[in-house]
Design a protein around this motif. Sequence first.
Motif, PDB file in Angstrom:
ATOM      1  N   GLY A  41     -39.024  41.618  21.118  1.00  0.00           N
ATOM      2  CA  GLY A  41     -40.086  41.005  20.342  1.00  0.00           C
ATOM      3  C   GLY A  41     -41.425  41.086  21.050  1.00  0.00           C
ATOM      4  N   TRP A  42     -41.433  40.722  22.324  1.00  0.00           N
ATOM      5  CA  TRP A  42     -42.688  40.716  23.080  1.00  0.00           C
ATOM      6  C   TRP A  42     -43.280  42.110  23.145  1.00  0.00           C
ATOM      7  N   ARG A  43     -42.458  43.084  23.480  1.00  0.00           N
ATOM      8  CA  ARG A  43     -42.913  44.469  23.624  1.00  0.00           C
ATOM      9  C   ARG A  43     -43.450  44.998  22.290  1.00  0.00           C
ATOM     10  N   LEU A  44     -42.765  44.720  21.210  1.00  0.00           N
ATOM     11  CA  LEU A  44     -43.196  45.185  19.896  1.00  0.00           C
ATOM     12  C   LEU A  44     -44.511  44.519  19.480  1.00  0.00           C
ATOM     13  N   ARG A  45     -44.620  43.221  19.720  1.00  0.00           N
ATOM     14  CA  ARG A  45     -45.831  42.476  19.371  1.00  0.00           C
ATOM     15  C   ARG A  45     -47.054  43.035  20.091  1.00  0.00           C
ATOM     16  N   HIS A  46     -46.903  43.312  21.373  1.00  0.00           N
ATOM     17  CA  HIS A  46     -48.035  43.776  22.168  1.00  0.00           C
ATOM     18  C   HIS A  46     -48.260  45.282  22.057  1.00  0.00           C
ATOM     19  N   SER A  47     -47.416  45.954  21.304  1.00  0.00           N
ATOM     20  CA  SER A  47     -47.606  47.389  21.055  1.00  0.00           C
ATOM     21  C   SER A  47     -48.194  47.646  19.671  1.00  0.00           C
ATOM     22  N   ALA A  48     -48.478  46.608  18.922  1.00  0.00           N
ATOM     23  CA  ALA A  48     -48.976  46.752  17.552  1.00  0.00           C
ATOM     24  C   ALA A  48     -50.300  47.505  17.492  1.00  0.00           C
ATOM     25  N   TRP A  49     -51.087  47.468  18.555  1.00  0.00           N
ATOM     26  CA  TRP A  49     -52.378  48.166  18.561  1.00  0.00           C
ATOM     27  C   TRP A  49     -52.209  49.672  18.366  1.00  0.00           C
ATOM     28  N   VAL A  50     -51.041  50.202  18.713  1.00  0.00           N
ATOM     29  CA  VAL A  50     -50.777  51.642  18.567  1.00  0.00           C
ATOM     30  C   VAL A  50     -50.852  52.046  17.096  1.00  0.00           C
ATOM     31  N   LEU A  51     -50.583  51.135  16.190  1.00  0.00           N
ATOM     32  CA  LEU A  51     -50.614  51.432  14.755  1.00  0.00           C
ATOM     33  C   LEU A  51     -52.004  51.843  14.273  1.00  0.00           C
ATOM     34  N   THR A  52     -53.043  51.505  15.045  1.00  0.00           N
ATOM     35  CA  THR A  52     -54.398  51.902  14.631  1.00  0.00           C
ATOM     36  C   THR A  52     -54.574  53.412  14.658  1.00  0.00           C
ATOM     37  N   ALA A  53     -53.698  54.135  15.334  1.00  0.00           N
ATOM     38  CA  ALA A  53     -53.796  55.596  15.392  1.00  0.00           C
ATOM     39  C   ALA A  53     -53.213  56.269  14.148  1.00  0.00           C
ATOM     40  N   LEU A  54     -52.507  55.531  13.328  1.00  0.00           N
ATOM     41  CA  LEU A  54     -51.817  56.143  12.196  1.00  0.00           C
ATOM     42  C   LEU A  54     -52.697  56.542  11.012  1.00  0.00           C
ATOM     43  N   PRO A  55     -53.707  55.761  10.618  1.00  0.00           N
ATOM     44  CA  PRO A  55     -54.487  56.149   9.425  1.00  0.00           C
ATOM     45  C   PRO A  55     -55.378  57.374   9.663  1.00  0.00           C
ATOM     46  N   LEU A  56     -54.733  58.540   9.780  1.00  0.00           N
ATOM     47  CA  LEU A  56     -55.405  59.821   9.971  1.00  0.00           C
ATOM     48  C   LEU A  56     -56.289  59.862  11.222  1.00  0.00           C
ATOM     49  N   GLY A  57     -56.054  58.972  12.162  1.00  0.00           N
ATOM     50  CA  GLY A  57     -56.823  58.965  13.399  1.00  0.00           C
ATOM     51  C   GLY A  57     -58.213  58.378  13.257  1.00  0.00           C
ATOM     52  N   LEU A  58     -58.588  57.946  12.079  1.00  0.00           N
ATOM     53  CA  LEU A  58     -59.937  57.437  11.862  1.00  0.00           C
ATOM     54  C   LEU A  58     -60.153  56.034  12.425  1.00  0.00           C
ATOM     55  N   THR A  59     -59.079  55.324  12.730  1.00  0.00           N
ATOM     56  CA  THR A  59     -59.214  53.976  13.286  1.00  0.00           C
ATOM     57  C   THR A  59     -58.662  53.870  14.705  1.00  0.00           C
ATOM     58  N   THR A  60     -58.346  54.990  15.306  1.00  0.00           N
ATOM     59  CA  THR A  60     -57.813  54.997  16.664  1.00  0.00           C
ATOM     60  C   THR A  60     -58.781  54.327  17.630  1.00  0.00           C
ATOM     61  N   TRP A  61     -60.068  54.505  17.398  1.00  0.00           N
ATOM     62  CA  TRP A  61     -61.084  53.927  18.275  1.00  0.00           C
ATOM     63  C   TRP A  61     -60.967  52.405  18.348  1.00  0.00           C
ATOM     64  N   ILE A  62     -60.561  51.776  17.263  1.00  0.00           N
ATOM     65  CA  ILE A  62     -60.446  50.310  17.244  1.00  0.00           C
ATOM     66  C   ILE A  62     -59.367  49.845  18.231  1.00  0.00           C
ATOM     67  N   GLY A  63     -58.228  50.520  18.228  1.00  0.00           N
ATOM     68  CA  GLY A  63     -57.141  50.162  19.141  1.00  0.00           C
ATOM     69  C   GLY A  63     -57.533  50.347  20.593  1.00  0.00           C
ATOM     70  N   PHE A  64     -58.171  51.494  20.905  1.00  0.00           N
ATOM     71  CA  PHE A  64     -58.571  51.731  22.290  1.00  0.00           C
ATOM     72  C   PHE A  64     -59.689  50.786  22.719  1.00  0.00           C
ATOM     73  N   LEU A  65     -60.568  50.421  21.809  1.00  0.00           N
ATOM     74  CA  LEU A  65     -61.602  49.444  22.143  1.00  0.00           C
ATOM     75  C   LEU A  65     -60.963  48.088  22.446  1.00  0.00           C
ATOM     76  N   PHE A  66     -59.997  47.697  21.635  1.00  0.00           N
ATOM     77  CA  PHE A  66     -59.308  46.424  21.842  1.00  0.00           C
ATOM     78  C   PHE A  66     -58.641  46.354  23.215  1.00  0.00           C
ATOM     79  N   VAL A  67     -57.803  47.349  23.526  1.00  0.00           N
ATOM     80  CA  VAL A  67     -57.092  47.295  24.810  1.00  0.00           C
ATOM     81  C   VAL A  67     -58.044  47.544  25.980  1.00  0.00           C
ATOM     82  N   GLY A  68     -59.077  48.349  25.758  1.00  0.00           N
ATOM     83  CA  GLY A  68     -60.042  48.612  26.818  1.00  0.00           C
ATOM     84  C   GLY A  68     -60.830  47.383  27.209  1.00  0.00           C
ATOM     85  N   VAL A  69     -61.216  46.596  26.217  1.00  0.00           N
ATOM     86  CA  VAL A  69     -61.949  45.359  26.493  1.00  0.00           C
ATOM     87  C   VAL A  69     -61.020  44.320  27.102  1.00  0.00           C
ATOM     88  N   ARG A  70     -59.838  44.159  26.526  1.00  0.00           N
ATOM     89  CA  ARG A  70     -58.889  43.153  27.038  1.00  0.00           C
ATOM     90  C   ARG A  70     -58.461  43.424  28.471  1.00  0.00           C
TER      91      ARG A  70
END
Length: 107
Positions: free
Chosen positions: A1-30
Amino acid sequence: GWRLRHSAWVLTALPLGLTTWIGFLFVGVRADRRGWRRAAAVYGAAAVAVIALALASPTGPDGTADTSSWQSIAGITVLLVTWFGGCVHALVANRSWLRWRSGSSAA
């Protein structure tokens, strides 16, 4: 559960790569990782380029896009590279992210 919850940001890469930047910005800032913030900037620029190329593609008399134009070919190429590359990059970076999260006291 923990691993899956904290890996959810990877899903931002799925919509044709157009939202990948959001996931990397999130983890980069955190995680305060400059490399991930730079990746967010690159993926964001690629998304803007794809949209700009799509808007710049010439259209035929019936309003359909000319898929043989250089704008369409360049846009599709950037889109595919960003999409597949972003998915692979997110999966690879997720290992470091999870390692950082497990050692972080933040919840």
